[in-house]
Scaffold this motif. Structure first.
Motif, PDB file in Angstrom:
ATOM      1  N   LYS A 153       0.842  -1.196   0.000  1.00  0.00           N
ATOM      2  CA  LYS A 153       0.000   0.000   0.000  1.00  0.00           C
ATOM      3  C   LYS A 153       0.878   1.247   0.000  1.00  0.00           C
ATOM      4  O   LYS A 153       1.996   1.240   0.519  1.00  0.00           O
ATOM      5  CB  LYS A 153      -0.923   0.026   1.226  1.00  0.00           C
ATOM      6  CG  LYS A 153      -1.952  -1.072   1.224  1.00  0.00           C
ATOM      7  CD  LYS A 153      -2.966  -0.819   0.131  1.00  0.00           C
ATOM      8  CE  LYS A 153      -4.066  -1.864   0.151  1.00  0.00           C
ATOM      9  NZ  LYS A 153      -4.942  -1.737  -0.992  1.00  0.00           N
ATOM     10  N   ALA A 154       0.363   2.316  -0.552  1.00  0.00           N
ATOM     11  CA  ALA A 154       1.075   3.586  -0.616  1.00  0.00           C
ATOM     12  C   ALA A 154       1.529   4.020   0.775  1.00  0.00           C
ATOM     13  O   ALA A 154       0.778   3.914   1.740  1.00  0.00           O
ATOM     14  CB  ALA A 154       0.179   4.662  -1.222  1.00  0.00           C
ATOM     15  N   GLY A 155       2.769   4.468   0.864  1.00  0.00           N
ATOM     16  CA  GLY A 155       3.294   4.999   2.108  1.00  0.00           C
ATOM     17  C   GLY A 155       3.693   3.967   3.144  1.00  0.00           C
ATOM     18  O   GLY A 155       4.121   4.323   4.236  1.00  0.00           O
ATOM     19  N   LYS A 156       3.582   2.687   2.833  1.00  0.00           N
ATOM     20  CA  LYS A 156       3.944   1.626   3.778  1.00  0.00           C
ATOM     21  C   LYS A 156       5.341   1.109   3.448  1.00  0.00           C
ATOM     22  O   LYS A 156       5.712   0.970   2.280  1.00  0.00           O
ATOM     23  CB  LYS A 156       2.954   0.456   3.710  1.00  0.00           C
ATOM     24  CG  LYS A 156       1.523   0.847   4.016  1.00  0.00           C
ATOM     25  CD  LYS A 156       1.353   1.233   5.454  1.00  0.00           C
ATOM     26  CE  LYS A 156      -0.092   1.550   5.781  1.00  0.00           C
ATOM     27  NZ  LYS A 156      -0.269   1.989   7.149  1.00  0.00           N
ATOM     28  N   ASN A 157       6.106   0.805   4.490  1.00  0.00           N
ATOM     29  CA  ASN A 157       7.410   0.175   4.298  1.00  0.00           C
ATOM     30  C   ASN A 157       7.216  -1.293   3.942  1.00  0.00           C
ATOM     31  O   ASN A 157       6.339  -1.951   4.491  1.00  0.00           O
ATOM     32  CB  ASN A 157       8.240   0.249   5.584  1.00  0.00           C
ATOM     33  CG  ASN A 157       8.609   1.660   5.965  1.00  0.00           C
ATOM     34  OD1 ASN A 157       8.865   2.503   5.117  1.00  0.00           O
ATOM     35  ND2 ASN A 157       8.648   1.938   7.257  1.00  0.00           N
ATOM     36  N   GLN A 158       8.033  -1.796   3.030  1.00  0.00           N
ATOM     37  CA  GLN A 158       8.026  -3.223   2.705  1.00  0.00           C
ATOM     38  C   GLN A 158       9.455  -3.716   2.742  1.00  0.00           C
ATOM     39  O   GLN A 158      10.314  -3.209   2.011  1.00  0.00           O
ATOM     40  CB  GLN A 158       7.427  -3.490   1.332  1.00  0.00           C
ATOM     41  CG  GLN A 158       7.491  -4.939   0.906  1.00  0.00           C
ATOM     42  CD  GLN A 158       6.754  -5.863   1.878  1.00  0.00           C
ATOM     43  OE1 GLN A 158       5.555  -5.731   2.083  1.00  0.00           O
ATOM     44  NE2 GLN A 158       7.456  -6.796   2.489  1.00  0.00           N
ATOM     45  N   GLY A 159       9.716  -4.694   3.616  1.00  0.00           N
ATOM     46  CA  GLY A 159      11.046  -5.251   3.730  1.00  0.00           C
ATOM     47  C   GLY A 159      11.232  -6.471   2.856  1.00  0.00           C
ATOM     48  O   GLY A 159      10.314  -7.280   2.673  1.00  0.00           O
ATOM     49  N   ILE A 160      12.427  -6.589   2.313  1.00  0.00           N
ATOM     50  CA  ILE A 160      12.855  -7.763   1.551  1.00  0.00           C
ATOM     51  C   ILE A 160      14.104  -8.282   2.257  1.00  0.00           C
ATOM     52  O   ILE A 160      15.060  -7.542   2.471  1.00  0.00           O
ATOM     53  CB  ILE A 160      13.215  -7.404   0.097  1.00  0.00           C
ATOM     54  CG1 ILE A 160      12.047  -6.749  -0.619  1.00  0.00           C
ATOM     55  CG2 ILE A 160      13.739  -8.628  -0.660  1.00  0.00           C
ATOM     56  CD1 ILE A 160      10.865  -7.658  -0.855  1.00  0.00           C
ATOM     57  N   THR A 161      14.093  -9.551   2.658  1.00  0.00           N
ATOM     58  CA  THR A 161      15.266 -10.177   3.272  1.00  0.00           C
ATOM     59  C   THR A 161      15.925 -11.064   2.227  1.00  0.00           C
ATOM     60  O   THR A 161      15.250 -11.833   1.544  1.00  0.00           O
ATOM     61  CB  THR A 161      14.860 -11.010   4.505  1.00  0.00           C
ATOM     62  OG1 THR A 161      14.315 -10.129   5.492  1.00  0.00           O
ATOM     63  CG2 THR A 161      16.047 -11.742   5.089  1.00  0.00           C
ATOM     64  N   ILE A 162      17.240 -10.952   2.127  1.00  0.00           N
ATOM     65  CA  ILE A 162      17.989 -11.761   1.157  1.00  0.00           C
ATOM     66  C   ILE A 162      19.021 -12.570   1.932  1.00  0.00           C
ATOM     67  O   ILE A 162      19.825 -12.013   2.684  1.00  0.00           O
ATOM     68  CB  ILE A 162      18.659 -10.884   0.097  1.00  0.00           C
ATOM     69  CG1 ILE A 162      17.596  -9.999  -0.588  1.00  0.00           C
ATOM     70  CG2 ILE A 162      19.398 -11.732  -0.930  1.00  0.00           C
ATOM     71  CD1 ILE A 162      18.152  -8.965  -1.532  1.00  0.00           C
TER      72      ILE A 162
END
Length: 168
Positions: A153-162
């Motif tokens: 959603k707009a304005g939300k942080n989204q984390g990606i773990t690698i």
């Protein structure tokens, strides 16, 4: 004795491009709109809440050191200005300046999923961890895509773990 391997930096331009390829947004009129996506890095052990923004934002890169037979992780966070209907991360072999190749088969990508904490534990006075949406689960990227869990959603942080795993 274990051989130590200095690891590779994933630069913001490359990762931002990968994230943007699958990101799409709509403006208020329902047509295609511009989506400014901020891409940044944080320590792998730091829980970046989905709806908090007062973090020290590092460069959008992962810089780790590891020995053979180990797995180390890094995280990249992105925050879009408009809804993202779907995103994807593509992995390729990583080539070092000394000619070494880190095979893509040794890299795993996870989408951080969030859980809402509505009330703090009694007597918990640490203001750094307020009520809100915390990353609580790592969903493999392919599973996230298969079940439509690769949206933001707009304005939300989204984390990606690698995760990077060196062979024995």
């Amino acid at each position: 004795m274990r051989k130590s391997t200095k690891f590779i930096r994933i630069l913001s331009g490359v990762l931002a491009g990968v994230l943007l390829m699958g990101a799409s947004a709509c403006n208020d009129s329902g047509g295609a709109g511009k989506n400014n996506i901020e891409v940044w890095g944080a320590y792998s052990s730091l829980k970046i809440m989905q709806d908090q923004y007062n973090y020290e934002k590092g460069p959008a890169e992962i810089d780790i050191s590891m020995a053979q037979g180990e797995t180390e992780s890094g995280q990249i966070i992105f925050t879009p200005s408009a809804d993202v209907e779907q995103f994807d991360v593509t992995v390729s072999d990583l080539n070092g300046t000394n000619g070494n190749v880190f095979k893509k088969e040794n890299i795993d990508v996870y989408v951080q999923k969030y859980i809402e904490v509505v009330e703090k534990t009694e007597n918990q006075t640490n203001d750094f961890y307020p009520a809100g949406w915390y990353p609580d689960m790592l969903l493999p990227m392919e599973t996230a895509k298969a079940f439509g869990e690769n949206t933001v959603k707009a304005g939300k942080n989204q984390g990606i773990t690698i995760d990077f795993t060196t062979p024995d």
